[in-house]
Motif scaffolding. Structure first.
Motif, PDB file in Angstrom:
ATOM      1  N   LEU A 261      -2.159  20.825  40.386  1.00 26.77           N
ATOM      2  CA  LEU A 261      -2.663  19.454  40.516  1.00 26.77           C
ATOM      3  C   LEU A 261      -3.404  18.950  39.283  1.00 26.77           C
ATOM      4  O   LEU A 261      -4.422  18.291  39.373  1.00 26.77           O
ATOM      5  N   THR A 262      -2.879  19.271  38.116  1.00 26.39           N
ATOM      6  CA  THR A 262      -3.485  18.729  36.905  1.00 26.39           C
ATOM      7  C   THR A 262      -2.766  17.477  36.430  1.00 26.39           C
ATOM      8  O   THR A 262      -3.336  16.683  35.698  1.00 26.39           O
ATOM      9  N   GLY A 263      -1.527  17.301  36.815  1.00 24.98           N
ATOM     10  CA  GLY A 263      -0.768  16.122  36.417  1.00 24.98           C
ATOM     11  C   GLY A 263      -0.087  16.290  35.077  1.00 24.98           C
ATOM     12  O   GLY A 263      -0.441  17.149  34.280  1.00 24.98           O
ATOM     13  N   LEU A 264       0.888  15.451  34.859  1.00 18.24           N
ATOM     14  CA  LEU A 264       1.676  15.486  33.626  1.00 18.24           C
ATOM     15  C   LEU A 264       1.011  14.658  32.531  1.00 18.24           C
ATOM     16  O   LEU A 264       0.164  13.821  32.800  1.00 18.24           O
ATOM     17  N   GLY A 265       1.457  14.869  31.322  1.00 14.82           N
ATOM     18  CA  GLY A 265       1.005  14.076  30.190  1.00 14.82           C
ATOM     19  C   GLY A 265       1.875  12.836  30.018  1.00 14.82           C
ATOM     20  O   GLY A 265       2.757  12.560  30.836  1.00 14.82           O
ATOM     21  N   ALA A 266       1.661  12.108  28.961  1.00  9.31           N
ATOM     22  CA  ALA A 266       2.414  10.880  28.674  1.00  9.31           C
ATOM     23  C   ALA A 266       3.767  11.253  28.075  1.00  9.31           C
ATOM     24  O   ALA A 266       4.006  11.090  26.889  1.00  9.31           O
TER      25      ALA A 266
ATOM     26  N   ALA B 179       5.051   9.663  32.311  1.00 10.87           N
ATOM     27  CA  ALA B 179       4.596  10.431  33.464  1.00 10.87           C
ATOM     28  C   ALA B 179       3.102  10.743  33.434  1.00 10.87           C
ATOM     29  O   ALA B 179       2.632  11.594  34.194  1.00 10.87           O
ATOM     30  N   GLU B 180       2.350  10.055  32.608  1.00 20.28           N
ATOM     31  CA  GLU B 180       0.925  10.385  32.459  1.00 20.28           C
ATOM     32  C   GLU B 180       0.203  10.373  33.800  1.00 20.28           C
ATOM     33  O   GLU B 180       0.189   9.374  34.510  1.00 20.28           O
ATOM     34  N   GLY B 181      -0.400  11.518  34.157  1.00 19.26           N
ATOM     35  CA  GLY B 181      -1.180  11.642  35.376  1.00 19.26           C
ATOM     36  C   GLY B 181      -0.380  11.976  36.626  1.00 19.26           C
ATOM     37  O   GLY B 181      -0.962  12.288  37.660  1.00 19.26           O
ATOM     38  N   VAL B 182       0.933  11.943  36.567  1.00 22.31           N
ATOM     39  CA  VAL B 182       1.744  12.189  37.765  1.00 22.31           C
ATOM     40  C   VAL B 182       1.611  13.648  38.195  1.00 22.31           C
ATOM     41  O   VAL B 182       1.849  14.562  37.417  1.00 22.31           O
ATOM     42  N   ALA B 183       1.226  13.851  39.462  1.00 23.30           N
ATOM     43  CA  ALA B 183       1.089  15.198  40.019  1.00 23.30           C
ATOM     44  C   ALA B 183       1.900  15.367  41.295  1.00 23.30           C
ATOM     45  O   ALA B 183       1.930  16.441  41.871  1.00 23.30           O
ATOM     46  N   GLY B 184       2.555  14.295  41.757  1.00 23.29           N
ATOM     47  CA  GLY B 184       3.384  14.389  42.949  1.00 23.29           C
ATOM     48  C   GLY B 184       4.280  13.175  43.073  1.00 23.29           C
ATOM     49  O   GLY B 184       4.032  12.136  42.451  1.00 23.29           O
TER      50      GLY B 184
ATOM     51  N   LEU C  94       7.109   6.875  45.820  1.00 28.40           N
ATOM     52  CA  LEU C  94       5.667   7.053  45.694  1.00 28.40           C
ATOM     53  C   LEU C  94       5.446   8.090  44.608  1.00 28.40           C
ATOM     54  O   LEU C  94       5.983   9.202  44.684  1.00 28.40           O
ATOM     55  N   ILE C  95       4.712   7.729  43.583  1.00 25.76           N
ATOM     56  CA  ILE C  95       4.250   8.709  42.609  1.00 25.76           C
ATOM     57  C   ILE C  95       2.731   8.667  42.666  1.00 25.76           C
ATOM     58  O   ILE C  95       2.137   7.610  42.843  1.00 25.76           O
ATOM     59  N   SER C  96       2.108   9.841  42.569  1.00 25.98           N
ATOM     60  CA  SER C  96       0.658   9.890  42.727  1.00 25.98           C
ATOM     61  C   SER C  96       0.038  10.836  41.709  1.00 25.98           C
ATOM     62  O   SER C  96       0.701  11.694  41.138  1.00 25.98           O
ATOM     63  N   ASP C  97      -1.269  10.666  41.523  1.00 21.53           N
ATOM     64  CA  ASP C  97      -2.010  11.513  40.597  1.00 21.53           C
ATOM     65  C   ASP C  97      -2.577  12.718  41.345  1.00 21.53           C
ATOM     66  O   ASP C  97      -2.296  12.924  42.526  1.00 21.53           O
ATOM     67  N   SER C  98      -3.393  13.509  40.678  1.00 21.35           N
ATOM     68  CA  SER C  98      -3.919  14.741  41.269  1.00 21.35           C
ATOM     69  C   SER C  98      -4.905  14.498  42.409  1.00 21.35           C
ATOM     70  O   SER C  98      -5.212  15.410  43.159  1.00 21.35           O
ATOM     71  N   SER C  99      -5.372  13.267  42.574  1.00 19.29           N
ATOM     72  CA  SER C  99      -6.252  12.911  43.691  1.00 19.29           C
ATOM     73  C   SER C  99      -5.471  12.228  44.819  1.00 19.29           C
ATOM     74  O   SER C  99      -6.059  11.637  45.710  1.00 19.29           O
ATOM     75  N   SER C 100      -4.147  12.279  44.746  1.00 14.29           N
ATOM     76  CA  SER C 100      -3.247  11.641  45.717  1.00 14.29           C
ATOM     77  C   SER C 100      -3.355  10.121  45.726  1.00 14.29           C
ATOM     78  O   SER C 100      -3.057   9.480  46.727  1.00 14.29           O
ATOM     79  N   VAL C 101      -3.796   9.556  44.621  1.00 13.16           N
ATOM     80  CA  VAL C 101      -3.864   8.107  44.479  1.00 13.16           C
ATOM     81  C   VAL C 101      -2.525   7.634  43.907  1.00 13.16           C
ATOM     82  O   VAL C 101      -2.039   8.185  42.917  1.00 13.16           O
ATOM     83  N   GLY C 102      -1.932   6.634  44.556  1.00 13.56           N
ATOM     84  CA  GLY C 102      -0.655   6.108  44.104  1.00 13.56           C
ATOM     85  C   GLY C 102      -0.741   5.484  42.722  1.00 13.56           C
ATOM     86  O   GLY C 102      -1.752   4.891  42.353  1.00 13.56           O
TER      87      GLY C 102
END
Length: 168
Positions: free
Chosen positions: A104-109, A52-57, A137-145
């Motif tokens: 919106l910091t995102g998850l770790g690995a 889940a590294e970086g996943v925020a949404g 759709l999984i995205s990071d804290s910048s809403s990038v897929g």
């Protein structure tokens, strides 16, 4: 001279892109195969991720046989305690789920469940249905897929069996 410089720049950027993305492990989003006893009336089924590294949404749409399962909602999973989880169980034969991390910091690995889908069990003993990830759709804290691999699951209600001789 410019052509050679541009060619070198393109090669450098290509190699840099390959190194950056080539080493990153693409996460797998999955639903397990689940079997319940013939007396079950309720079940929670997870949607898991193995990195889940970086996943925020996330946003998911899962389809299934509506004569076997009836969606009633979804809750946070093992990785998303404190996240805002919004289920939509109102479309027959599917459940839509969205979730995001408020800071919106995102998850770790880490690995675990992003959410747990809640269902009433409607089917008869021996009934089965596929649990298909139709939209993910999984995205990071910048809403990038974030690129991902999908693995669908199944649901089965334990059936009856005869293990002796049947005579009239």
């Amino acid at each position: 001279m410019w052509k050679r410089w541009i060619s070198c720049l393109i090669m450098f950027l290509s190699i840099g892109f390959f190194i950056k993305t080539g080493n990153a492990a693409m996460p797998t989003v999955s639903i397990p195969n689940v079997e319940v006893s013939r007396n079950a009336s309720y079940i929670q089924i997870p949607i898991n991720i193995d990195n889940a590294e970086g996943v925020a949404g996330f946003q998911f749409t899962v389809t299934f046989d509506q004569t076997v399962l009836q969606p009633i909602g979804a809750v946070a999973g093992t990785l998303t305690n404190g996240w805002a989880i919004t289920p939509n169980p109102n479309v027959p034969g599917e459940i839509q789920i969205g979730g995001y991390e408020p800071t919106l910091t995102g998850l770790g690995a880490v690995s675990g469940s992003l959410c747990l889908m809640n269902f009433n069990v409607l089917g008869n003993p021996g009934s089965t249905t596929n649990l298909t990830l139709e939209y993910v759709l999984i995205s990071d804290s910048s809403s990038v897929g974030i690129d991902r691999i999908l693995s669908n699951g199944s649901f089965k209600i334990e059936g009856y069996s005869i293990s002796d001789k049947v005579t009239l």
